[in-house]
Design a protein around this motif. Structure first.
Motif, PDB file in Angstrom:
ATOM      1  N   ASN A 130       0.838  -1.207   0.000  1.00 19.44           N
ATOM      2  CA  ASN A 130       0.000   0.000   0.000  1.00 19.44           C
ATOM      3  C   ASN A 130       0.868   1.250   0.000  1.00 19.44           C
ATOM      4  OD1 ASN A 130      -2.275  -1.622   0.091  1.00 19.44           O
ATOM      5  ND2 ASN A 130      -2.503  -1.485   2.305  1.00 19.44           N
ATOM      6  N   GLU A 131       1.953   1.212   0.778  1.00 21.66           N
ATOM      7  CA  GLU A 131       2.875   2.348   0.815  1.00 21.66           C
ATOM      8  C   GLU A 131       3.489   2.584  -0.566  1.00 21.66           C
ATOM      9  OE1 GLU A 131       7.213   3.579   2.758  1.00 21.66           O
ATOM     10  OE2 GLU A 131       6.175   1.776   3.440  1.00 21.66           O
ATOM     11  N   ALA A 132       3.897   1.490  -1.214  1.00 21.08           N
ATOM     12  CA  ALA A 132       4.506   1.610  -2.542  1.00 21.08           C
ATOM     13  C   ALA A 132       3.514   2.188  -3.547  1.00 21.08           C
ATOM     14  CB  ALA A 132       4.998   0.244  -3.019  1.00 21.08           C
ATOM     15  N   LYS A 133       2.260   1.764  -3.466  1.00 16.84           N
ATOM     16  CA  LYS A 133       1.257   2.281  -4.401  1.00 16.84           C
ATOM     17  C   LYS A 133       0.983   3.759  -4.134  1.00 16.84           C
ATOM     18  CE  LYS A 133      -1.054  -2.046  -5.550  1.00 16.84           C
ATOM     19  NZ  LYS A 133      -2.320  -2.815  -5.560  1.00 16.84           N
ATOM     20  N   ARG A 134       1.017   4.165  -2.870  1.00 17.27           N
ATOM     21  CA  ARG A 134       0.856   5.588  -2.569  1.00 17.27           C
ATOM     22  C   ARG A 134       2.004   6.390  -3.159  1.00 17.27           C
ATOM     23  NH1 ARG A 134      -0.865   3.558   2.525  1.00 17.27           N
ATOM     24  NH2 ARG A 134       1.219   3.899   3.398  1.00 17.27           N
ATOM     25  N   ARG A 135       3.215   5.831  -3.050  1.00 21.77           N
ATOM     26  CA  ARG A 135       4.375   6.514  -3.633  1.00 21.77           C
ATOM     27  C   ARG A 135       4.235   6.589  -5.152  1.00 21.77           C
ATOM     28  NH1 ARG A 135       9.023   7.425  -1.078  1.00 21.77           N
ATOM     29  NH2 ARG A 135       9.240   8.758  -2.905  1.00 21.77           N
ATOM     30  N   GLN A 136       3.711   5.514  -5.751  1.00 18.99           N
ATOM     31  CA  GLN A 136       3.512   5.504  -7.202  1.00 18.99           C
ATOM     32  C   GLN A 136       2.527   6.589  -7.611  1.00 18.99           C
ATOM     33  OE1 GLN A 136       1.359   2.176  -8.978  1.00 18.99           O
ATOM     34  NE2 GLN A 136       2.861   2.091 -10.628  1.00 18.99           N
ATOM     35  N   GLU A 137       1.427   6.717  -6.860  1.00 19.44           N
ATOM     36  CA  GLU A 137       0.444   7.757  -7.162  1.00 19.44           C
ATOM     37  C   GLU A 137       1.072   9.140  -7.027  1.00 19.44           C
ATOM     38  OE1 GLU A 137      -2.839   7.104  -4.580  1.00 19.44           O
ATOM     39  OE2 GLU A 137      -3.509   5.277  -5.591  1.00 19.44           O
ATOM     40  N   ALA A 138       1.895   9.305  -5.987  1.00 17.69           N
ATOM     41  CA  ALA A 138       2.556  10.596  -5.789  1.00 17.69           C
ATOM     42  C   ALA A 138       3.493  10.910  -6.951  1.00 17.69           C
ATOM     43  CB  ALA A 138       3.333  10.592  -4.470  1.00 17.69           C
ATOM     44  N   LEU A 139       4.225   9.895  -7.424  1.00 10.15           N
ATOM     45  CA  LEU A 139       5.127  10.091  -8.557  1.00 10.15           C
ATOM     46  C   LEU A 139       4.347  10.455  -9.816  1.00 10.15           C
ATOM     47  CD1 LEU A 139       7.727   7.191  -8.089  1.00 10.15           C
ATOM     48  CD2 LEU A 139       8.171   9.641  -7.925  1.00 10.15           C
ATOM     49  N   LEU A 140       3.222   9.777 -10.021  1.00 10.86           N
ATOM     50  CA  LEU A 140       2.407  10.072 -11.206  1.00 10.86           C
ATOM     51  C   LEU A 140       1.872  11.504 -11.152  1.00 10.86           C
ATOM     52  CD1 LEU A 140       0.385   6.734 -11.606  1.00 10.86           C
ATOM     53  CD2 LEU A 140       2.237   7.562 -13.046  1.00 10.86           C
ATOM     54  N   LEU A 141       1.436  11.925  -9.964  1.00  9.77           N
ATOM     55  CA  LEU A 141       0.950  13.294  -9.820  1.00  9.77           C
ATOM     56  C   LEU A 141       2.064  14.294 -10.100  1.00  9.77           C
ATOM     57  CD1 LEU A 141      -1.325  13.011  -6.637  1.00  9.77           C
ATOM     58  CD2 LEU A 141      -2.042  13.369  -9.001  1.00  9.77           C
ATOM     59  N   ARG A 142       3.270  14.000  -9.586  1.00 12.01           N
ATOM     60  CA  ARG A 142       4.405  14.882  -9.840  1.00 12.01           C
ATOM     61  C   ARG A 142       4.722  14.939 -11.332  1.00 12.01           C
ATOM     62  NH1 ARG A 142       9.304  13.036  -6.290  1.00 12.01           N
ATOM     63  NH2 ARG A 142      10.294  14.611  -7.602  1.00 12.01           N
ATOM     64  N   GLN A 143       4.661  13.782 -11.988  1.00 17.05           N
ATOM     65  CA  GLN A 143       4.954  13.743 -13.414  1.00 17.05           C
ATOM     66  C   GLN A 143       3.919  14.546 -14.201  1.00 17.05           C
ATOM     67  OE1 GLN A 143       5.234   9.791 -15.020  1.00 17.05           O
ATOM     68  NE2 GLN A 143       5.409  10.484 -17.116  1.00 17.05           N
ATOM     69  N   GLU A 144       2.631  14.350 -13.866  1.00 15.87           N
ATOM     70  CA  GLU A 144       1.574  15.086 -14.551  1.00 15.87           C
ATOM     71  C   GLU A 144       1.730  16.587 -14.322  1.00 15.87           C
ATOM     72  OE1 GLU A 144      -2.048  13.481 -13.124  1.00 15.87           O
ATOM     73  OE2 GLU A 144      -1.824  11.552 -14.177  1.00 15.87           O
ATOM     74  N   SER A 145       2.039  16.954 -13.078  1.00 17.57           N
ATOM     75  CA  SER A 145       2.234  18.371 -12.755  1.00 17.57           C
ATOM     76  C   SER A 145       3.391  18.954 -13.548  1.00 17.57           C
ATOM     77  CB  SER A 145       2.489  18.529 -11.255  1.00 17.57           C
ATOM     78  OG  SER A 145       2.769  19.872 -10.935  1.00 17.57           O
TER      79      SER A 145
END
Length: 220
Positions: A130-145
């Motif tokens: 779950n922690e890894a998936k949260r980090r993945q979502e955060a990375l995707l948001l950073r990439q989109e931003s």
């Protein structure tokens, strides 16, 4: 690599450190999540096998307990009928069931402990996943931003270029107007000069005609 050694490596892994050092964090996080999901499937499969084995042991324990009660009852019946020999044989069977029950209990205890540990490990791994998936979502948001910000910057650059070209065009038009004014002055000056020369030529004709008339009058 064994299941539990790999599990330990994954659970003890510092995701932040791994991602900070990774050349491509988004690829690294995908690999980590894939490894975790694969390991979690294996952990749960191992847990399922142990649960099935525990259920089998539970059925055997129930059967052995029923055997103890059954042969104890048979021994009492035989004694009530004065058949000590049959009662002795029934008690012998009862003892066998008790011995089997003791053996089953000794097998069930470590199996229960193992199953409890596996379930705890599976929960730890799930938390890590779950922690890894949260980090993945955060990375995707950073990439989109970052992509959105880049597009904004690119549009701003294009706007600046267009604005610069517009200014250049205005400057060019101003220069064209100045050159046109210079040319108009030149044309005006040339026209005046031509007029002056024509007037001089006309004066010459007048003077010549005047001289001719004077000569005629004198000779007349």
């Amino acid at each position: 690599m064994g299941l539990f050694s790999r599990f330990t490596d994954i659970v003890n892994a510092n995701l932040n450190s791994m991602l900070d050092k990774a050349e491509h964090p988004e690829k690294m996080i995908r690999l980590i999540i894939g490894e975790m999901e694969e390991t979690l499937v294996e952990v749960r499969s191992t847990a399922a096998k142990n649960i099935a084995e525990q259920k089998t042991l539970a059925r055997k324990v129930t059967s052995a307990q029923e055997g103890v009660a059954h042969w104890h009852n048979k021994a009492e019946i035989a004694l009530s009928k004065g058949r000590d020999d049959l009662a002795k044989s029934a008690l012998a069977q009862k003892h066998k069931c008790q011995a089997e029950l003791t053996q089953l209990d000794s097998e069930n205890t470590p199996l229960t402990d193992l199953l409890t540990a596996i379930q705890a490990d599976a929960q730890r791994l799930q938390d890590k996943l779950n922690e890894a998936k949260r980090r993945q979502e955060a990375l995707l948001l950073r990439q989109e931003s970052a992509e959105v910000r880049l597009k904004v910057r690119e549009k701003a650059v294009i706007h600046n270029i267009d604005e610069a070209m517009a200014k250049f065009e205005r400057y060019q038009q101003k220069i064209d107007r100045l050159e046109a004014q210079v040319e108009s002055y030149d044309l005006t000056e040339n026209k005046d000069l031509s007029t002056q020369i024509a007037e001089l030529e006309q004066d010459d004709h007048v003077e010549a005609e005047l001289a001719k008339m004077k000569k005629k009058v004198v000779n007349g």
